[in-house]
Design an enzyme around this catalytic site. Structure first.
Site, short mmCIF file in Angstrom:
data_model
loop_
_atom_site.label_atom_id
_atom_site.label_comp_id
_atom_site.label_asym_id
_atom_site.label_seq_id
_atom_site.Cartn_x
_atom_site.Cartn_y
_atom_site.Cartn_z
N LYS A 1 45.90 6.95 72.20
CA LYS A 1 44.64 6.31 71.82
C LYS A 1 43.54 7.37 71.72
CE LYS A 1 45.94 1.89 72.38
NZ LYS A 1 45.94 0.89 71.33
N SER B 1 50.61 5.59 63.43
CA SER B 1 49.23 5.11 63.36
C SER B 1 48.21 6.18 63.71
CB SER B 1 49.05 3.91 64.29
OG SER B 1 49.02 4.37 65.62
#
Lengths: 118, 443
Positions: free
Chosen positions: A76, A39
């Protein structure tokens, strides 16, 4: 001891390029992690990458950080949103996570390099 | 009253809180906030507890088999000692501390003494170093993720005591002691703090000396400091007086900047299950001897004597057996083959088929620097032969360093090793082996 003429190149000897030196600024606070998942492809980080994480780097908006979420290391983006810090996934399925005042310790370190073979 | 700061220099003792447990939780975030204990060699005893495990009242040093059930019931996570990880984190910790302290004496895997200068005017005894300690603590936490305690005072014995108080502060021992940091030289009156430390907890006191003090009503660090020196000297000799001087703020134990050359090297382990055959004991002794020889070569030393010791388990039965045998080498050596030839006959002598053994070890003694080649009339070995053996050892050590220990080994060490150390709950070599890196999820 070896006798004979000194090599004319002796004065120009330098040590060979060392990747550790090129990639690691703070050896004692640098750790390696293995990336699992795709991702963060948008940030150039691929599944299976060797991630270089430096805990001495001050987390700033825009950096990719390793955060501890539900007992696991998670990659993140750290962003600033309406005056608050938040952790954003690069994937739309995951909602952003707002960081409260006591949540500093959730940021484990700042990712500074991702290494993958071509 | 008694202000302890003496002069401008201060001694600091910095150590890791629950060091092994903290290292485990750093590389495995699933452990954060959970009760966790780390076991000693061979999963024997509890040697480190996370704050959460401590809060559950799990005692330190408890044999694992005695509390295994209780730990399971309480949901405590159990780990074997992961020495590769702790050694790496220790090196990181010490190099960070070196940035903070000019002179550092590494005292153990997770503690170090340092020398400091008190800032501010000398007239009032120098400034308070509590803030400095807090900054150091934050820096270590940020860069390494490890909690440390900082004790600051005039001498080593005092610093050790201050460090104790720094840790106690977090456990409700009262105000004054900052969380994780305590500067004994900065408090207005040190007496109540010294009073609060039991005589047994004074660093270096030993069991015999503590008992001697107790019999005379000396119950705290303060009482030891204030008792007449003459009486102490008569009863405990120079050791007691030195402790007292240190407690009074007069340094008697200088900082050891360079570790002294080792005079002995020991490799000793418990077996996973009792050894009852000579073949297994020979394998174990051979393995420990080779390991000790490797250490010796790394320390650039040779051994002049070798001792093998064995013992049975203190936990089962009544017939405890412990024995040792020593041999003096004709020529000091660090050659694995020479040391094996000396050690294996001793193993045979110590073996007793009716006494299953729980632990054995090899102790190398009379260590000397390996810089001089030695000769012996009765053991002819030419300089050329010695040089060749040395080259061979260097190749073996190089291969084992590069490809992992045990890559090249002596056949006497055995291959199966059913007796070898049990580390059933070992975490991964998360900072020292590429194949063992922790995963980070990109999701």
């Amino acid at each position: 001891m070896a006798a004979g003429f000194p090599s004319p190149a002796d004065d120009y000897v330098e040590s060979r390029i060392d990747l550790n030196e090129a990639l690691i600024r703070h050896p004692s606070s640098t750790f390696f992690l293995r990336v699992s998942g795709d991702s963060m492809r948008g940030a150039g980080i691929l599944d299976g990458d060797l991630l270089v994480v430096d805990r001495a780097v001050e987390p700033r908006a825009g950096l990719v950080v390793v955060a501890v979420i539900e007992g696991a290391f998670t990659l993140k983006h750290l962003r600033r949103h309406r005056g608050r810090w938040r952790l954003e996934a690069a994937h739309p399925d995951y909602p952003p996570l707002e960081l409260g005042d006591g949540d500093d310790s959730r940021i484990w370190g700042v990712a500074i390099h991702a290494i993958h073979s071509l | 009253m008694a202000r302890l700061a003496s002069g401008r220099e201060a001694t600091v003792l910095i150590d890791g809180n629950n060091f092994y447990a903290s290292c485990e939780a750093l590389l495995d975030p699933a452990l954060i906030g959970r009760p966790l204990v780390v076991l000693s060699n061979n999963d024997g005893c509890i040697v480190s507890r996370s704050a959460e495990a401590r809060a559950l009242g799990i005692p330190m040093g408890q044999p694992y088999f005695q509390v295994q059930r209780q730990l399971e019931r309480l949901g405590v996570i159990v780990r074997s000692s992961n020495y590769a990880l702790y050694a790496d984190m220790s090196q990181r910790l010490m190099s960070v501390l070196e940035e903070w302290v000019e002179e550092l004496e590494i005292y153990s895997i997770d503690e170090a003494f340092g020398l400091l200068h008190r800032p501010g005017p000398a007239s009032d005894g120098g400034g308070d170093l509590t803030d400095w300690g807090r900054r150091l603590r934050r820096d270590v936490q940020r860069r390494l993720g490890l909690p440390v305690a900082v004790g600051i005072a005039a001498t080593k014995v005092q610093a050790k005591l201050a460090n104790r108080l720094a840790k106690a502060a977090g456990r409700g021992m009262g105000q004054g002691a900052g969380e994780g940091v305590f500067d004994l030289g900065a408090v207005a009156d040190a007496d109540p703090w010294l009073e609060a430390v039991a005589i047994e907890d004074v660093w270096g006191i030993g069991r015999r000396l503590a008992r001697w003090c107790r019999l005379r009503g000396i119950a705290s660090a303060r009482a030891l400091r204030d008792m007449p020196s003459g009486e102490l000297r008569r009863g405990c000799g120079v050791v007691g007086v030195r402790l007292q001087q240190e407690l009074r703020g007069i340094a008697c134990l200088p900082l050891e900047r360079l570790p002294a050359a080792k005079r002995e090297t020991c490799v000793s382990r418990s077996f996973s299950r009792p050894i009852a055959t000579l073949a297994h004991l020979r394998e174990a002794i051979a393995t420990y001897t080779c390991r000790a020889a490797e250490k010796l070569r790394r320390q650039h030393q040779r051994a002049g004597a070798l001792t093998v010791f064995v013992r049975s388990s203190p936990f089962n039965g009544t017939s405890f057996y412990a024995n040792a045998a020593t041999v003096t080498l004709p020529l000091a050596s660090h050659d694995s083959a020479v040391l094996l030839a000396a050690a294996l006959p001793l193993a045979e002598r110590l073996f007793n088929p009716h006494k299953p053994l729980q632990k054995a070890g090899v102790l190398l003694q009379q260590l000397q620097p390996d810089t001089l080649l030695q000769h012996h009339l009765l053991v002819p070995q030419s300089a050329e032969q010695q040089r060749r053996r040395q080259a061979l050892m260097a190749v073996v050590d190089g291969l084992n360093r590069r490809y992992g220990s045990g890559t090249v080994q002596w056949a006497a060490c055995g291959l199966q090793r059913p007796w070898a150390m049990r580390r059933g709950r070992l975490s991964r070599a998360a900072t020292t082996r590429l194949a063992d890196l922790p995963l980070v999820h990109a999701g």
